[in-house]
Design a protein around this motif. Structure first.
Motif, PDB file in Angstrom:
ATOM      1  N   THR A  46       0.825  -1.206   0.000  1.00  0.00           N
ATOM      2  CA  THR A  46       0.000   0.000   0.000  1.00  0.00           C
ATOM      3  C   THR A  46       0.858   1.254   0.000  1.00  0.00           C
ATOM      4  O   THR A  46       0.661   2.165  -0.815  1.00  0.00           O
ATOM      5  CB  THR A  46      -0.928   0.001   1.222  1.00  0.00           C
ATOM      6  N   TRP A  96      -6.310  -0.337  -5.196  1.00  0.00           N
ATOM      7  CA  TRP A  96      -6.244  -1.173  -4.005  1.00  0.00           C
ATOM      8  C   TRP A  96      -6.941  -2.528  -4.147  1.00  0.00           C
ATOM      9  O   TRP A  96      -6.475  -3.520  -3.552  1.00  0.00           O
ATOM     10  CB  TRP A  96      -6.766  -0.422  -2.775  1.00  0.00           C
ATOM     11  N   LEU A  99      -4.381  -4.872  -5.296  1.00  0.00           N
ATOM     12  CA  LEU A  99      -3.400  -5.216  -4.269  1.00  0.00           C
ATOM     13  C   LEU A  99      -3.908  -6.368  -3.404  1.00  0.00           C
ATOM     14  O   LEU A  99      -3.153  -7.287  -3.068  1.00  0.00           O
ATOM     15  CB  LEU A  99      -3.102  -3.999  -3.388  1.00  0.00           C
TER      16      LEU A  99
END
Length: 227
Positions: A46, A96, A99
């Motif tokens: 992140t 995200w 991810l």
């Protein structure tokens, strides 16, 4: 109450004692590894993504490292036109979800990668026994990577403003130690000499380094001959 990562730091401080106890089953070892490594890897990914998006946007805005370009004998003007034509970076809100999907897959892929190449290195050094096969290497790697995952936690200090540049060398040394740390697990689980386990990780690193240098040389050659 013991700190959650206390056992990992004890293992890193005393690697030979870390793998003295009888091993768990492979499934349990992989689960223990994932429960420690994946959350830390997500946190690291992140922060890396946020920083990478900022750097990418600044490069598109003209913040090119002139001294590096001069050292590579590249024309800053031509490269600036190429960089400016690159597409705008995605927002982190769009990034995200990827991810969450890719980081666990990357962790498992790294585990398998280490197992394959370390197993080959151990075979080259004569550290394999007839009664222990690739499954034993998978178990050793999972146990070692569970402890080595705390390196990701320490590596987060590199994101602190003004501190990261001072931690480059210590973090590189830590990465080197964590790389070799897997060798103690290999030696313990395969019942071979410690030098063979450590040597297997060194062979792995040498092969990986040769491949990276070859790829880098090819990339520079392609840049130099590009019109």
């Amino acid at each position: 109450m013991e700190w959650p990562f206390a056992a990992a730091f004890r293992a890193l401080r005393s690697p030979r004692e870390a793998f003295a106890a009888p091993p768990p089953g492979l499934g349990r070892a992989v689960l223990d590894m994932a429960l420690v490594w994946v959350p830390l890897a997500l946190l690291n990914a992140t922060w890396s993504a946020i920083r990478g998006l900022r750097v990418y946007e600044s490069l598109r805005g003209g913040a090119l490292p002139v001294h590096v370009l001069q050292w590579l004998r590249l024309d800053p003007g031509n490269l600036q036109e190429l960089v400016a034509a690159l597409p705008a970076p995605p927002t982190f809100g769009r990034l995200w979800p990827w991810l969450i999907l890719l980081v666990p897959l990357g962790a498992l892929g790294t585990w398998l990668h280490h197992a394959v190449w370390d197993h080959m290195g151990l075979w080259l050094l004569g550290g394999l026994r007839a009664e222990s096969g690739f499954r034993t290497t998978l178990l050793a790697e999972a146990q070692a990577l569970r402890f080595a995952a705390v390196g990701t936690l320490v590596g987060l200090l590199g994101f602190l403003p003004g501190l990261g540049v001072w931690l480059v060398l210590p973090l590189l040394l830590l990465d080197a130690y964590l790389w070799m740390f897997r060798g103690f697990a290999l030696a313990a689980r395969h019942g071979c000499e410690p030098w063979q386990g450590l040597g297997a990780t060194a062979v792995h690193a040498a092969l990986l380094g040769c491949g990276f240098l070859g790829l880098l040389a090819l990339l520079f050659a392609m840049i130099r001959v590009a019109p």
